[in-house]
Scaffold this active site. Structure first.
Site, PDB file in Angstrom:
ATOM      1  N   GLU A 119      13.287  -1.566 -11.478  1.00 35.64           N
ATOM      2  CA  GLU A 119      13.902  -1.658  -9.963  1.00 35.64           C
ATOM      3  C   GLU A 119      14.892  -2.967 -10.017  1.00 35.64           C
ATOM      4  O   GLU A 119      14.803  -3.788 -10.929  1.00 35.64           O
ATOM      5  CB  GLU A 119      12.997  -2.093  -9.022  1.00 35.64           C
ATOM      6  CG  GLU A 119      11.569  -1.992  -9.397  1.00 35.64           C
ATOM      7  CD  GLU A 119      10.480  -2.161  -8.144  1.00 35.64           C
ATOM      8  OE1 GLU A 119      10.705  -3.161  -7.617  1.00 35.64           O
ATOM      9  OE2 GLU A 119       9.399  -1.773  -8.420  1.00 35.64           O
ATOM     10  N   LYS A 121      16.475  -6.178  -8.896  1.00 32.27           N
ATOM     11  CA  LYS A 121      15.990  -7.527  -8.278  1.00 32.27           C
ATOM     12  C   LYS A 121      17.036  -7.873  -7.217  1.00 32.27           C
ATOM     13  O   LYS A 121      18.052  -8.355  -7.508  1.00 32.27           O
ATOM     14  CB  LYS A 121      15.768  -8.418  -9.544  1.00 32.27           C
ATOM     15  CG  LYS A 121      15.226  -9.960  -8.892  1.00 32.27           C
ATOM     16  CD  LYS A 121      14.585 -10.679 -10.161  1.00 32.27           C
ATOM     17  CE  LYS A 121      14.055 -11.974  -9.894  1.00 32.27           C
ATOM     18  NZ  LYS A 121      14.684 -12.777  -8.724  1.00 32.27           N
ATOM     19  N   ASP A 123      18.514  -9.824  -4.102  1.00 33.38           N
ATOM     20  CA  ASP A 123      18.825 -11.369  -4.095  1.00 33.38           C
ATOM     21  C   ASP A 123      18.705 -11.765  -2.691  1.00 33.38           C
ATOM     22  O   ASP A 123      19.496 -11.706  -2.105  1.00 33.38           O
ATOM     23  CB  ASP A 123      20.249 -11.633  -4.672  1.00 33.38           C
ATOM     24  CG  ASP A 123      20.184 -12.995  -5.321  1.00 33.38           C
ATOM     25  OD1 ASP A 123      19.154 -13.913  -5.173  1.00 33.38           O
ATOM     26  OD2 ASP A 123      21.398 -13.536  -5.601  1.00 33.38           O
ATOM     27  N   TYR A 231       8.663  -3.684  -2.138  1.00 29.63           N
ATOM     28  CA  TYR A 231       8.618  -3.594  -3.501  1.00 29.63           C
ATOM     29  C   TYR A 231       7.192  -3.646  -4.088  1.00 29.63           C
ATOM     30  O   TYR A 231       7.207  -3.574  -5.309  1.00 29.63           O
ATOM     31  CB  TYR A 231       9.547  -4.394  -4.276  1.00 29.63           C
ATOM     32  CG  TYR A 231       9.607  -5.813  -3.933  1.00 29.63           C
ATOM     33  CD1 TYR A 231       8.305  -6.550  -4.281  1.00 29.63           C
ATOM     34  CD2 TYR A 231      10.579  -6.656  -3.634  1.00 29.63           C
ATOM     35  CE1 TYR A 231       8.254  -8.005  -3.942  1.00 29.63           C
ATOM     36  CE2 TYR A 231      10.814  -7.935  -3.310  1.00 29.63           C
ATOM     37  CZ  TYR A 231       9.401  -8.705  -3.566  1.00 29.63           C
ATOM     38  OH  TYR A 231       9.594  -9.961  -3.241  1.00 29.63           O
ATOM     39  N   LYS A 320      17.359 -11.172 -16.197  1.00 25.33           N
ATOM     40  CA  LYS A 320      18.251 -11.639 -15.457  1.00 25.33           C
ATOM     41  C   LYS A 320      19.716 -11.349 -15.703  1.00 25.33           C
ATOM     42  O   LYS A 320      19.991 -11.389 -16.971  1.00 25.33           O
ATOM     43  CB  LYS A 320      18.244 -12.940 -15.200  1.00 25.33           C
ATOM     44  CG  LYS A 320      17.048 -13.563 -14.694  1.00 25.33           C
ATOM     45  CD  LYS A 320      16.737 -13.295 -13.341  1.00 25.33           C
ATOM     46  CE  LYS A 320      17.426 -14.364 -12.327  1.00 25.33           C
ATOM     47  NZ  LYS A 320      17.022 -15.611 -12.066  1.00 25.33           N
ATOM     48  N   CYS A 414      58.589 -27.613  -1.871  1.00 29.12           N
ATOM     49  CA  CYS A 414      58.112 -26.249  -2.942  1.00 29.12           C
ATOM     50  C   CYS A 414      58.065 -26.977  -4.380  1.00 29.12           C
ATOM     51  O   CYS A 414      59.234 -27.743  -4.729  1.00 29.12           O
ATOM     52  CB  CYS A 414      58.971 -25.352  -2.837  1.00 29.12           C
ATOM     53  SG  CYS A 414      58.970 -24.068  -4.304  1.00 29.12           S
ATOM     54  N   CYS A 417      61.231 -25.198  -6.474  1.00 28.60           N
ATOM     55  CA  CYS A 417      62.720 -25.409  -5.836  1.00 28.60           C
ATOM     56  C   CYS A 417      62.956 -26.481  -5.074  1.00 28.60           C
ATOM     57  O   CYS A 417      63.938 -26.793  -4.584  1.00 28.60           O
ATOM     58  CB  CYS A 417      63.325 -23.958  -5.248  1.00 28.60           C
ATOM     59  SG  CYS A 417      62.657 -23.810  -3.727  1.00 28.60           S
ATOM     60  N   CYS A 432      57.207 -21.842   1.066  1.00 28.71           N
ATOM     61  CA  CYS A 432      58.478 -22.353   0.623  1.00 28.71           C
ATOM     62  C   CYS A 432      59.478 -21.490   1.673  1.00 28.71           C
ATOM     63  O   CYS A 432      59.593 -20.307   1.688  1.00 28.71           O
ATOM     64  CB  CYS A 432      58.409 -22.091  -0.753  1.00 28.71           C
ATOM     65  SG  CYS A 432      60.363 -22.302  -1.532  1.00 28.71           S
ATOM     66  N   CYS A 438      64.746 -19.752  -4.372  1.00 24.41           N
ATOM     67  CA  CYS A 438      63.458 -20.418  -5.357  1.00 24.41           C
ATOM     68  C   CYS A 438      63.115 -19.412  -6.565  1.00 24.41           C
ATOM     69  O   CYS A 438      62.872 -18.246  -6.263  1.00 24.41           O
ATOM     70  CB  CYS A 438      62.303 -20.572  -4.351  1.00 24.41           C
ATOM     71  SG  CYS A 438      60.604 -20.674  -5.278  1.00 24.41           S
TER      72      CYS A 438
HETATM   73  S1  IVH Z   1       8.050  -8.131  -7.758  1.00 24.86           S
HETATM   74  C1  IVH Z   1       4.206 -10.105  -8.858  1.00 24.86           C
HETATM   75  N1  IVH Z   1      10.384  -6.800  -7.386  1.00 24.86           N
HETATM   76  O1  IVH Z   1      11.986 -11.935  -7.090  1.00 24.86           O
HETATM   77  C2  IVH Z   1       5.703  -9.480  -8.595  1.00 24.86           C
HETATM   78  N2  IVH Z   1      10.183  -8.976  -7.025  1.00 24.86           N
HETATM   79  O2  IVH Z   1      11.169 -14.302  -8.967  1.00 24.86           O
HETATM   80  C3  IVH Z   1       6.524 -10.263  -7.627  1.00 24.86           C
HETATM   81  N3  IVH Z   1      12.339  -9.740  -6.030  1.00 24.86           N
HETATM   82  O3  IVH Z   1       9.602 -13.884  -5.283  1.00 24.86           O
HETATM   83  C4  IVH Z   1       7.740  -9.644  -7.059  1.00 24.86           C
HETATM   84  N4  IVH Z   1      13.480  -7.855  -6.145  1.00 24.86           N
HETATM   85  O4  IVH Z   1      11.469 -12.359  -3.917  1.00 24.86           O
HETATM   86  C5  IVH Z   1       9.547  -8.104  -7.284  1.00 24.86           C
HETATM   87  N5  IVH Z   1      12.121  -5.443  -6.965  1.00 24.86           N
HETATM   88  C6  IVH Z   1      11.478  -6.606  -6.937  1.00 24.86           C
HETATM   89  C7  IVH Z   1      12.190  -7.822  -6.624  1.00 24.86           C
HETATM   90  C8  IVH Z   1      11.706  -8.960  -6.334  1.00 24.86           C
HETATM   91  C9  IVH Z   1      13.626  -9.246  -5.919  1.00 24.86           C
HETATM   92  C10 IVH Z   1      12.364 -11.310  -5.918  1.00 24.86           C
HETATM   93  C11 IVH Z   1      11.158 -11.646  -5.132  1.00 24.86           C
HETATM   94  C12 IVH Z   1      10.095 -12.613  -5.836  1.00 24.86           C
HETATM   95  C13 IVH Z   1      11.156 -13.067  -6.837  1.00 24.86           C
HETATM   96  C14 IVH Z   1      10.434 -13.290  -7.981  1.00 24.86           C
END
Ligand code: IVH
Length: 675
Positions: A119, A121, A123, A231, A320, A414, A417, A432, A438
């Site tokens: 999945e 991650k 932000d 999630y 990451k 400027c 020029c 300018c 120029c």
């Molecule tokens: S699972 C034990 N799934 O990442 C599993 N976390 O560093 C716990 N996060 O605090 C999290 N997308 O806020 C999981 N698809 C995803 C996620 C996710 C973002 C964040 C979450 C967590 C942090 C972990």
């Protein structure tokens, strides 16, 4: 207490159910089931009943998403099941190690493959939302994983979070965990408003989401464009618990939660790597920020066997992406002069690896932005580079300011020029005043003229333009047509063959179209779309030159500022002779037939969204414009039609909500063939 008629009770229940369902269709499925106007009508009816019979009102009413009384502080919430964090991996090798560790622990032999759920991650900020008997009871932040803060009032305002669970298989107690985030376009709109109001902008969507969730006044949170993606689960009691993570996510989807569209079950570490590469390639096109991929062992029994170490599970890892924000030092600020004389401050940075490339420069936009950031030369700054967007400085780290940090002073003259730099009232940009006197403006005007979307002179790149101007071979675009072999070969590093090729490209580029020619002149605020509109409406260059402000204002989408720039351009005694010289040199195009037959889409605005598979988006745009349509970037009530390809998102949703006709690419091709 007034006696409530039975029909009213039933109608109220029906309205609640219907509105919750429409809400789910709109905010979770991205697939509106009724137009906004109808939704508003039903909501007003519901609110009228609640006003007449307040005792009917329950916390799961869709009217309760607007926020309530402000709190003094958040109370604490103890997480019955701790909210863990994830271990990180930064390379393929670390991923291979992760896979091997898992296989070793559960005695899988090396030829057998582990099944992972993959999945994005997201932000944003982690949240826990607790349901009892299907009703949202409490929501909390992660905090330190054991104790978080009670943000129930704020979470209730987020429309993609159900107030009551849907469907049949509803556990007695269900704690859903997920990420609350702010989609990119909502974030940009919010920041734009903040800047206009002279307020502080948010550094990034994650800070905006976290800040919005920590508002003591939930009415403020209600105005923020937040979403939640589920999630995982924490507590789960009194229901049929699925056997795997992937099935659990499907179940959460059925209960009414938003689930990420890109989740996927894969077999083995190689497929995990493919998934990572694929998501990295579409990362910039997603509507929301992601900072990596989360891989989870899919089978719950295996998850249990693997267990935890410290505060993270052994069965999951976050791979990451390269960071999009990094800290570095602002070494200096230089001021660049553009085609229209705009003086732009450019930050020279200590080179830093961010967003996958080494960045040494970032834009500071204008004087207002410098003031807003309060940044000084010598400061440590946070640089953000997301996708192909020019790197930006998003923040100065004030507690790292060194002694002797120098304020940035905007030049009054400027740098190229020495003409005066002026800032028109109400404008953010300082310019300018040197015009074509120029050198910088001359060069930029020629570069724009030669560029692909303008006259498309192959081989006439930026460096060559600089050399031509610096060596006094050309002073304006018209001089391009007087270039000859002799002059060119005398330039440093210009071979005979390249010179011949350049002359040949200039010759070829003489066959153009009226919109391209108008665009290439570089009139302020006249982009490709406006140039096309001008060509469609006036048909000939002479008619555009002769147009008065009033005539220009009659055209849809030409406002007073653009009209003034167009008239000023052709009234400028320097410009007309250049245009005439270009035409005399043989640049030509076909004038545009003004009859209704040739422009059957005149007056219509179209929007293209999603991926075009047969023709390119640029081609689709050109074809529509040729028939007189305007092609816009956003959907509004004035949009005539939307062409939607795979991956279409919010624009398609809006078109459906506004009941605007939506065509597939295939139907567009068929439709164009009938014109
Ligand atoms: S699972 C034990 N799934 O990442 C599993 N976390 O560093 C716990 N996060 O605090 C999290 N997308 O806020 C999981 N698809 C995803 C996620 C996710 C973002 C964040 C979450 C967590 C942090 C972990």
């Amino acid at each position: 207490m007034p006696i409530i008629p039975e029909e009213t009770v039933q109608r109220y229940q029906r309205l609640k159910d219907d509105l919750n369902q429409h809400n789910h269709a709109y905010y979770v499925l991205d697939d509106p089931s009724i137009p906004d106007s109808e939704y508003d009508r039903l909501m007003r009816e519901l609110q009228a009943i609640e006003q007449d019979f307040p005792s009917l009102l329950t916390p799961d009413s869709p009217s309760q998403r607007v926020g309530g009384v402000a709190l003094d502080s958040f109370s604490q919430v103890v997480h019955t099941v701790p909210m863990l964090s994830l271990d990180n991996a930064f390379s393929d090798t670390e991923m291979v190690d992760f896979d091997r560790r898992i296989k070793d622990r559960i005695n899988l032999d090396s030829s057998q493959q582990m099944i992972y759920a993959c999945e994005p991650k997201l932000d944003g900020a982690a949240v826990s939302v607790l349901y009892k008997a299907g009703l949202l009871e409490r929501a909390a932040t992660r905090g330190d994983g054991s104790v978080g803060e009670d943000i129930t009032a704020n979470v209730r305002t987020i429309k993609s979070i159900p107030l009551r669970l849907q469907g049949e298989n509803i556990p007695d107690i269900l704690e859903v965990r997920g990420e609350i985030y702010m989609p990119k376009d909502g974030f940009n709109r919010l920041n734009q408003k903040a800047k206009q109001a002279g307020e502080k902008a948010f550094v990034n969507p994650r800070n905006a989401a976290a800040g919005s969730l920590r508002q003591l006044d939930s009415k403020i949170t209600a105005t923020r464009p937040l979403e939640m993606c589920a999630y995982s689960v924490g507590q789960f009691e009194g229901g049929d618990k699925p056997n795997s993570h992937f099935q659990m996510l499907q179940m959460l989807g059925q209960l009414g939660f938003k689930i990420n569209q890109h989740i996927k079950q894969v077999e083995g570490i190689d497929d995990c790597e493919d998934y990572y590469q694929h998501l990295a390639s579409i990362r910039d096109q997603l509507d929301y920020d992601i900072d990596g991929i989360v891989y989870k062992v899919n089978d719950f029994r295996l998850q249990e066997r693997l267990g935890f170490v410290a505060k993270a599970p052994r069965w999951a890892i976050a791979r990451k992406f390269p960071a999009q924000e990094e800290m570095t030092r602002l070494l200096d600020v230089e001021f660049q002069v553009g085609r229209t004389g705009a003086v732009t401050p450019v930050a020279r940075l200590e080179p830093v690896f961010v967003g996958g490339v080494t960045v040494g420069n970032a834009t500071l936009h204008n004087a207002d932005e410098i003031n807003r950031l309060g940044v000084c030369i010598g400061d440590t700054v946070i640089v953000r580079r997301a996708g192909d967007v020019i790197p930006q400085i998003v923040k100065a780290v004030l507690d790292k300011r060194p002694e002797g940090a120098q304020p940035i002073i905007f030049p009054e003259r400027c740098p190229v020029c020495q003409s005066a730099v002026k800032r028109a009232e109400g404008e953010a940009v300082a310019r300018c005043t040197g015009g074509l006197f120029c050198g910088a403006q001359t060069k930029e005007a020629i570069k724009h003229y030669a560029s692909r979307k303008a006259m498309d002179i192959d081989g006439l790149g930026d460096k060559l333009v600089d050399a031509l101007v610096d060596n006094d071979l050309i002073y304006s675009v018209a001089d391009l047509y007087d270039l000859n072999l002799e002059g060119l070969v005398n330039l440093e590093r210009m071979a005979q063959k390249s010179a011949e090729n350049l002359l040949q490209s200039i010759e070829v580029s003489k066959q153009t179209t009226l919109p391209k020619f108008l665009y290439s002149l570089g009139i302020r605020e006249v982009g490709e779309a406006t140039a096309q509109t001008l060509a469609n409406n006036f048909g000939t260059l002479d008619a555009v030159i002769a147009a008065s402000i009033d005539q220009l204002l009659e055209i849809d989408d030409v406002g007073p500022i653009v009209a003034r720039h167009i008239v000023d351009f052709f009234n400028n005694p320097d410009n007309l002779p250049i245009v005439e010289a270009i035409v005399a040199a043989g640049v030509q195009w076909k004038d545009i037939d003004q009859s209704a037959d040739s422009l059957p889409l005149k007056g219509q605005t179209w929007v293209l969204t999603g991926t075009m598979e047969t023709m390119s988006r640029a081609e689709a745009k050109d074809r529509l414009q040729e028939f007189g349509a305007k092609v816009a970037g956003s959907v509004s009530a004035k949009t005539h039609a939307v062409v939607a390809g795979p991956g279409a998102g919010s624009k398609l949703k809006k078109a459906q909500a506004l009941e605007i006709q939506v065509l597939s690419e295939q139907s567009l091709i068929e439709f164009l063939a009938t014109l």
